[in-house]
Design a protein around this motif. Sequence first.
Motif, PDB file in Angstrom:
ATOM      1  N   SER A  10       0.854  -1.174   0.000  1.00  0.00           N
ATOM      2  CA  SER A  10       0.000   0.000   0.000  1.00  0.00           C
ATOM      3  C   SER A  10       0.892   1.227   0.000  1.00  0.00           C
ATOM      4  O   SER A  10       1.711   1.399   0.912  1.00  0.00           O
ATOM      5  CB  SER A  10      -0.911  -0.015   1.235  1.00  0.00           C
ATOM      6  OG  SER A  10      -1.812   1.076   1.177  1.00  0.00           O
ATOM      7  N   ALA A  11       0.761   2.037  -1.039  1.00  0.00           N
ATOM      8  CA  ALA A  11       1.628   3.216  -1.171  1.00  0.00           C
ATOM      9  C   ALA A  11       0.899   4.468  -0.702  1.00  0.00           C
ATOM     10  O   ALA A  11      -0.325   4.489  -0.569  1.00  0.00           O
ATOM     11  CB  ALA A  11       2.042   3.378  -2.629  1.00  0.00           C
ATOM     12  N   ASN A  12       1.671   5.474  -0.443  1.00  0.00           N
ATOM     13  CA  ASN A  12       1.235   6.836  -0.059  1.00  0.00           C
ATOM     14  C   ASN A  12       0.890   6.953   1.428  1.00  0.00           C
ATOM     15  O   ASN A  12       1.360   7.847   2.097  1.00  0.00           O
ATOM     16  CB  ASN A  12       0.037   7.335  -0.876  1.00  0.00           C
ATOM     17  CG  ASN A  12       0.277   7.330  -2.368  1.00  0.00           C
ATOM     18  OD1 ASN A  12       1.424   7.473  -2.801  1.00  0.00           O
ATOM     19  ND2 ASN A  12      -0.755   7.167  -3.143  1.00  0.00           N
ATOM     20  N   ALA A 127       8.228   6.073 -13.231  1.00  0.00           N
ATOM     21  CA  ALA A 127       8.907   4.987 -12.504  1.00  0.00           C
ATOM     22  C   ALA A 127       8.855   5.231 -10.999  1.00  0.00           C
ATOM     23  O   ALA A 127       9.869   5.205 -10.307  1.00  0.00           O
ATOM     24  CB  ALA A 127      10.353   4.859 -12.978  1.00  0.00           C
ATOM     25  N   HIS A 128       7.634   5.470 -10.450  1.00  0.00           N
ATOM     26  CA  HIS A 128       7.535   5.670  -9.002  1.00  0.00           C
ATOM     27  C   HIS A 128       7.814   4.333  -8.307  1.00  0.00           C
ATOM     28  O   HIS A 128       7.337   3.277  -8.732  1.00  0.00           O
ATOM     29  CB  HIS A 128       6.194   6.271  -8.596  1.00  0.00           C
ATOM     30  CG  HIS A 128       5.016   5.487  -9.061  1.00  0.00           C
ATOM     31  ND1 HIS A 128       4.490   4.447  -8.347  1.00  0.00           N
ATOM     32  CD2 HIS A 128       4.283   5.577 -10.176  1.00  0.00           C
ATOM     33  CE1 HIS A 128       3.479   3.928  -9.009  1.00  0.00           C
ATOM     34  NE2 HIS A 128       3.334   4.602 -10.127  1.00  0.00           N
ATOM     35  N   ALA A 129       8.612   4.383  -7.227  1.00  0.00           N
ATOM     36  CA  ALA A 129       9.114   3.148  -6.607  1.00  0.00           C
ATOM     37  C   ALA A 129       8.463   2.867  -5.261  1.00  0.00           C
ATOM     38  O   ALA A 129       8.925   2.011  -4.514  1.00  0.00           O
ATOM     39  CB  ALA A 129      10.636   3.248  -6.441  1.00  0.00           C
ATOM     40  N   ALA A 171      -5.707   7.903 -11.921  1.00  0.00           N
ATOM     41  CA  ALA A 171      -5.653   8.519 -10.586  1.00  0.00           C
ATOM     42  C   ALA A 171      -4.511   9.538 -10.499  1.00  0.00           C
ATOM     43  O   ALA A 171      -4.578  10.476  -9.697  1.00  0.00           O
ATOM     44  CB  ALA A 171      -5.486   7.440  -9.520  1.00  0.00           C
ATOM     45  N   ARG A 172      -3.492   9.388 -11.313  1.00  0.00           N
ATOM     46  CA  ARG A 172      -2.406  10.380 -11.316  1.00  0.00           C
ATOM     47  C   ARG A 172      -2.848  11.653 -12.050  1.00  0.00           C
ATOM     48  O   ARG A 172      -2.333  12.741 -11.781  1.00  0.00           O
ATOM     49  CB  ARG A 172      -1.130   9.796 -11.934  1.00  0.00           C
ATOM     50  CG  ARG A 172      -0.486   8.748 -11.059  1.00  0.00           C
ATOM     51  CD  ARG A 172       0.859   8.296 -11.572  1.00  0.00           C
ATOM     52  NE  ARG A 172       1.959   9.155 -11.166  1.00  0.00           N
ATOM     53  CZ  ARG A 172       2.540   9.155  -9.977  1.00  0.00           C
ATOM     54  NH1 ARG A 172       2.119   8.335  -9.044  1.00  0.00           N
ATOM     55  NH2 ARG A 172       3.537   9.961  -9.699  1.00  0.00           N
ATOM     56  N   ALA A 173      -3.828  11.494 -12.936  1.00  0.00           N
ATOM     57  CA  ALA A 173      -4.290  12.657 -13.706  1.00  0.00           C
ATOM     58  C   ALA A 173      -5.027  13.659 -12.807  1.00  0.00           C
ATOM     59  O   ALA A 173      -5.121  14.841 -13.157  1.00  0.00           O
ATOM     60  CB  ALA A 173      -5.185  12.204 -14.853  1.00  0.00           C
ATOM     61  N   GLU A 218      -8.864  14.521  -3.771  1.00  0.00           N
ATOM     62  CA  GLU A 218      -9.106  14.427  -5.219  1.00  0.00           C
ATOM     63  C   GLU A 218      -9.379  12.986  -5.620  1.00  0.00           C
ATOM     64  O   GLU A 218     -10.176  12.699  -6.501  1.00  0.00           O
ATOM     65  CB  GLU A 218      -7.891  14.950  -6.016  1.00  0.00           C
ATOM     66  CG  GLU A 218      -7.454  16.351  -5.649  1.00  0.00           C
ATOM     67  CD  GLU A 218      -8.553  17.381  -5.907  1.00  0.00           C
ATOM     68  OE1 GLU A 218      -9.326  17.180  -6.868  1.00  0.00           O
ATOM     69  OE2 GLU A 218      -8.646  18.351  -5.139  1.00  0.00           O
ATOM     70  N   ARG A 219      -8.697  12.069  -4.951  1.00  0.00           N
ATOM     71  CA  ARG A 219      -8.816  10.659  -5.343  1.00  0.00           C
ATOM     72  C   ARG A 219     -10.037   9.971  -4.741  1.00  0.00           C
ATOM     73  O   ARG A 219     -10.565   9.047  -5.357  1.00  0.00           O
ATOM     74  CB  ARG A 219      -7.551   9.925  -4.941  1.00  0.00           C
ATOM     75  CG  ARG A 219      -6.452  10.267  -5.947  1.00  0.00           C
ATOM     76  CD  ARG A 219      -5.200   9.667  -5.600  1.00  0.00           C
ATOM     77  NE  ARG A 219      -4.320   9.608  -6.750  1.00  0.00           N
ATOM     78  CZ  ARG A 219      -3.172   8.990  -6.739  1.00  0.00           C
ATOM     79  NH1 ARG A 219      -2.780   8.351  -5.658  1.00  0.00           N
ATOM     80  NH2 ARG A 219      -2.414   8.983  -7.798  1.00  0.00           N
ATOM     81  N   THR A 220     -10.467  10.415  -3.577  1.00  0.00           N
ATOM     82  CA  THR A 220     -11.634   9.752  -2.982  1.00  0.00           C
ATOM     83  C   THR A 220     -12.864   9.938  -3.875  1.00  0.00           C
ATOM     84  O   THR A 220     -13.756   9.101  -3.890  1.00  0.00           O
ATOM     85  CB  THR A 220     -11.932  10.286  -1.562  1.00  0.00           C
ATOM     86  OG1 THR A 220     -12.149  11.689  -1.631  1.00  0.00           O
ATOM     87  CG2 THR A 220     -10.797   9.982  -0.619  1.00  0.00           C
ATOM     88  N   SER A 244      -5.742   3.448  -0.545  1.00  0.00           N
ATOM     89  CA  SER A 244      -4.542   2.633  -0.708  1.00  0.00           C
ATOM     90  C   SER A 244      -3.956   2.889  -2.093  1.00  0.00           C
ATOM     91  O   SER A 244      -4.637   2.677  -3.103  1.00  0.00           O
ATOM     92  CB  SER A 244      -4.885   1.150  -0.556  1.00  0.00           C
ATOM     93  OG  SER A 244      -3.717   0.366  -0.687  1.00  0.00           O
ATOM     94  N   GLY A 245      -2.742   3.369  -2.155  1.00  0.00           N
ATOM     95  CA  GLY A 245      -2.116   3.684  -3.445  1.00  0.00           C
ATOM     96  C   GLY A 245      -2.996   4.645  -4.229  1.00  0.00           C
ATOM     97  O   GLY A 245      -3.485   5.636  -3.701  1.00  0.00           O
ATOM     98  N   ALA A 246      -3.213   4.285  -5.490  1.00  0.00           N
ATOM     99  CA  ALA A 246      -4.036   5.123  -6.342  1.00  0.00           C
ATOM    100  C   ALA A 246      -5.513   4.745  -6.252  1.00  0.00           C
ATOM    101  O   ALA A 246      -6.330   5.271  -6.990  1.00  0.00           O
ATOM    102  CB  ALA A 246      -3.549   4.992  -7.782  1.00  0.00           C
TER     103      ALA A 246
HETATM  104  N1  LIG Z   1       2.279   6.799  -5.486  1.00  0.00           N
HETATM  105  C1  LIG Z   1       1.570   6.181  -6.582  1.00  0.00           C
HETATM  106  C2  LIG Z   1       1.285   4.779  -6.195  1.00  0.00           C
HETATM  107  C3  LIG Z   1       0.420   4.035  -7.139  1.00  0.00           C
HETATM  108  O1  LIG Z   1       0.223   2.775  -6.563  1.00  0.00           O
HETATM  109  C4  LIG Z   1       0.271   6.944  -6.803  1.00  0.00           C
HETATM  110  O2  LIG Z   1      -0.432   7.173  -5.830  1.00  0.00           O
HETATM  111  O3  LIG Z   1      -0.013   7.304  -7.937  1.00  0.00           O
END
Ligand SMILES: N[C@@H](CCO)C(=O)O
Length: 293
Positions: A10-12, A127-129, A171-173, A218-220, A244-246
């Motif tokens: 789970s990122a972010n 290339a997000h890690a 979701a990045r947009a 923004e993502r919710t 969780s993440g995007a």
């Molecule tokens: N940090 C990235 C993770 C995607 O899993 C994002 O939220 O776009």
Amino acid sequence: MLTVRAPATSANLGSGFDVFGVALGAPADVVRVERAPETTISITGAGSQYIPEDPKKNTVGAVAEALDAPARIRIDKGVRPSSGLGSSAASAAAAAVALNELYGRGLTREELVPIAAEGEALVSGEAHADNVAPSLLGGFTVVTDGGVTQVDTSIPLVACLPEITVSTRDARAVVPEHARMDNVVDTVGNAATLAVGMARNDPELVGKGMADEIVTPERTALIDGYAQVRDAALEAGATGVTVSGAGPGVLAVCHHADRRAIAAAMLDAFDAAGIESRAYQTTVGPGARLYTD
Ligand SMILES: N[C@@H](CCO)C(=O)O
Ligand SMILES: Nc1ncnc2c1ncn2[C@@H]1O[C@H](COP(=O)(O)OP(=O)(O)OP(=O)(O)O)[C@@H](O)[C@H]1O
């Protein structure tokens, strides 16, 4: 043949956009590799019908290319794609560990992070890690331009995955290009609180530190039922809830004894919104594990 099990991640964690990540105890992808003149990929398991077997379109193909390690690669997906649980990253991390071993490249887990991230560039454009790092190293990871910092921890979690998809690219947009300074200051404070909480294995600090007013709101909006699911989890005892993440996965941090009630509350809330979901009651766990047959 070599087999590697690499965990979902789970990122972010709210306040650590593109920086923080945790390995989950479950679910996981399993990748098997054998030397071959050229790379071929076959896929079974969760959501495998949505994942390309063409090495130029699959994260493991990008890893094989980056390591100059052609192989017959079989992926058993435990992590559904477009989940927010680092599906594409789990395959990439597993392939990186397996192919590094198969071809005796001798790279450390830290050195494999940018290689596995090549797969993420393929699917999301960057290339997000922050997913591949915890899948490779386990625990809680902090990824910056300067490298990766990792700490082992066993914070209890519930990850709830609704039957809707949100691609990381989409979701990045919606991530804002600018933020207000007061929101930046709050988020820095929350991120620091969260990191201390991870180091102390303290679910209260971690949950409190997940708050974020910059990216998360923004993502919710992309996740039907999110507000109800968050409120239900908090009422059931979660110390913090975020995307969780995007997304569309929703992550709750909690005390061990509350996991079952929180999972039930999140499932019920998605159900009330007309969305089926499944919940993983887990903890922050170890990174990719290699098995030799
Ligand atoms: N940090 C990235 C993770 C995607 O899993 C994002 O939220 O776009
Ligand atoms: N080995 C793989 N496993 C999963 N998805 C893959 C793989 N290779 C390519 N893909 C593609 O990557 C996309 C899924 O990646 P995406 O980053 O959107 O989701 P995720 O990894 O579950 O989520 P997140 O990164 O937000 O945690 C899908 O389009 C899928 O077809």
